[in-house]
Design an enzyme around this catalytic site. Structure first.
Site, PDB file in Angstrom:
ATOM      1  N   GLY A  50      11.972  62.339   0.696  1.00  0.00           N
ATOM      2  CA  GLY A  50      11.900  63.677   0.126  1.00  0.00           C
ATOM      3  C   GLY A  50      10.583  64.344   0.464  1.00  0.00           C
ATOM      4  O   GLY A  50       9.551  63.683   0.569  1.00  0.00           O
ATOM      5  N   TYR A  53       7.342  63.741  -1.629  1.00  0.00           N
ATOM      6  CA  TYR A  53       7.655  62.597  -2.488  1.00  0.00           C
ATOM      7  C   TYR A  53       7.298  61.339  -1.718  1.00  0.00           C
ATOM      8  O   TYR A  53       7.703  61.174  -0.572  1.00  0.00           O
ATOM      9  CB  TYR A  53       9.139  62.631  -2.844  1.00  0.00           C
ATOM     10  CG  TYR A  53       9.583  61.542  -3.783  1.00  0.00           C
ATOM     11  CD1 TYR A  53       9.097  61.471  -5.074  1.00  0.00           C
ATOM     12  CD2 TYR A  53      10.504  60.592  -3.368  1.00  0.00           C
ATOM     13  CE1 TYR A  53       9.513  60.472  -5.938  1.00  0.00           C
ATOM     14  CE2 TYR A  53      10.931  59.595  -4.225  1.00  0.00           C
ATOM     15  CZ  TYR A  53      10.432  59.538  -5.506  1.00  0.00           C
ATOM     16  OH  TYR A  53      10.848  58.552  -6.361  1.00  0.00           O
ATOM     17  N   HIS A  72       8.191  56.756   8.069  1.00  0.00           N
ATOM     18  CA  HIS A  72       7.895  58.150   8.424  1.00  0.00           C
ATOM     19  C   HIS A  72       6.659  58.643   7.674  1.00  0.00           C
ATOM     20  O   HIS A  72       5.776  59.272   8.265  1.00  0.00           O
ATOM     21  CB  HIS A  72       9.103  59.040   8.116  1.00  0.00           C
ATOM     22  CG  HIS A  72       8.848  60.484   8.360  1.00  0.00           C
ATOM     23  ND1 HIS A  72       8.548  61.361   7.340  1.00  0.00           N
ATOM     24  CD2 HIS A  72       8.830  61.204   9.505  1.00  0.00           C
ATOM     25  CE1 HIS A  72       8.358  62.559   7.857  1.00  0.00           C
ATOM     26  NE2 HIS A  72       8.522  62.497   9.169  1.00  0.00           N
TER      27      HIS A  72
END
Length: 191
Positions: A50, A53, A72
């Protein structure tokens, strides 16, 4: 060429993307596996998936998709939000997960029954497409700095039997100094 209305949409989208990216530094890290807003770009999934997040350092991911998101996040932390290869690496990770799900006859569903992979994966993939698009625009607006001259290695060849005809593998001839000492640039320009 981009016309007035389209340019406004691109500018607004880029602004929203960058503002959401800044949120990353203002929120607390997650230690809990959650599944919220699973089919919209404001998704929060696992501990790492997210925009804005992220999980706390050392926290294990909740499932394989969350692992892709953690990787990532780590890449973006190191390389920056506009480093497109981080986003492409994420998409490769998700593609491998999708293949694994197919091979399991859809038995892999992720940690959440409310937000199964079949819902979450298309959402995060779509979000990453936006990330790639806006990173490309960000790289146009803020061009990369030109590379500076790299370090030079100096070697005393009197002590070795190195063949210096091709510049020690750099395809640049060595510059001889003080008898048998040579120096070769570490980041040679492409030939």
């Amino acid at each position: 060429m981009i016309r007035g209305g389209a340019l406004t949409h691109v500018a607004l989208g880029l602004t929203v993307f960058l503002l959401l990216a800044v949120v990353h530094s203002q929120e607390k890290c997650s230690k809990t596996c959650i599944a919220q807003k699973c089919n919209v770009l404001g998704i929060r999934y696992g501990k790492y998936c997210g925009i804005g997040y992220f999980g706390c350092p050392g926290e294990p991911p909740c499932d394989d998709l969350d692992d892709c998101c953690m990787t990532h996040d780590n890449c973006v932390d190191l390389k920056g939000m506009t480093y497109v290869d981080c986003h492409k690496q994420f998409q490769r990770c998700v593609n491998e997960l999708k293949q694994s799900i197919q091979e399991s006859n859809n038995q892999k569903v992720g940690f959440s029954k409310e937000c199964p992979y079949s819902t979450v994966i298309p959402t995060v993939y779509r979000g990453m497409n936006y990330g790639i698009f806006f990173s490309g625009i960000g790289n146009i607006i803020i061009p990369k700095k030109p590379a500076s001259a790299g370090p030079v290695v100096e070697v005393d060849l009197a002590r070795s039997k190195a063949d210096t005809k091709d510049g020690l593998g750099t395809n640049q001839g060595p510059q001889t100094k003080d008898g048998s000492k040579v120096s070769v640039p570490m980041n040679p320009s492409p030939s």
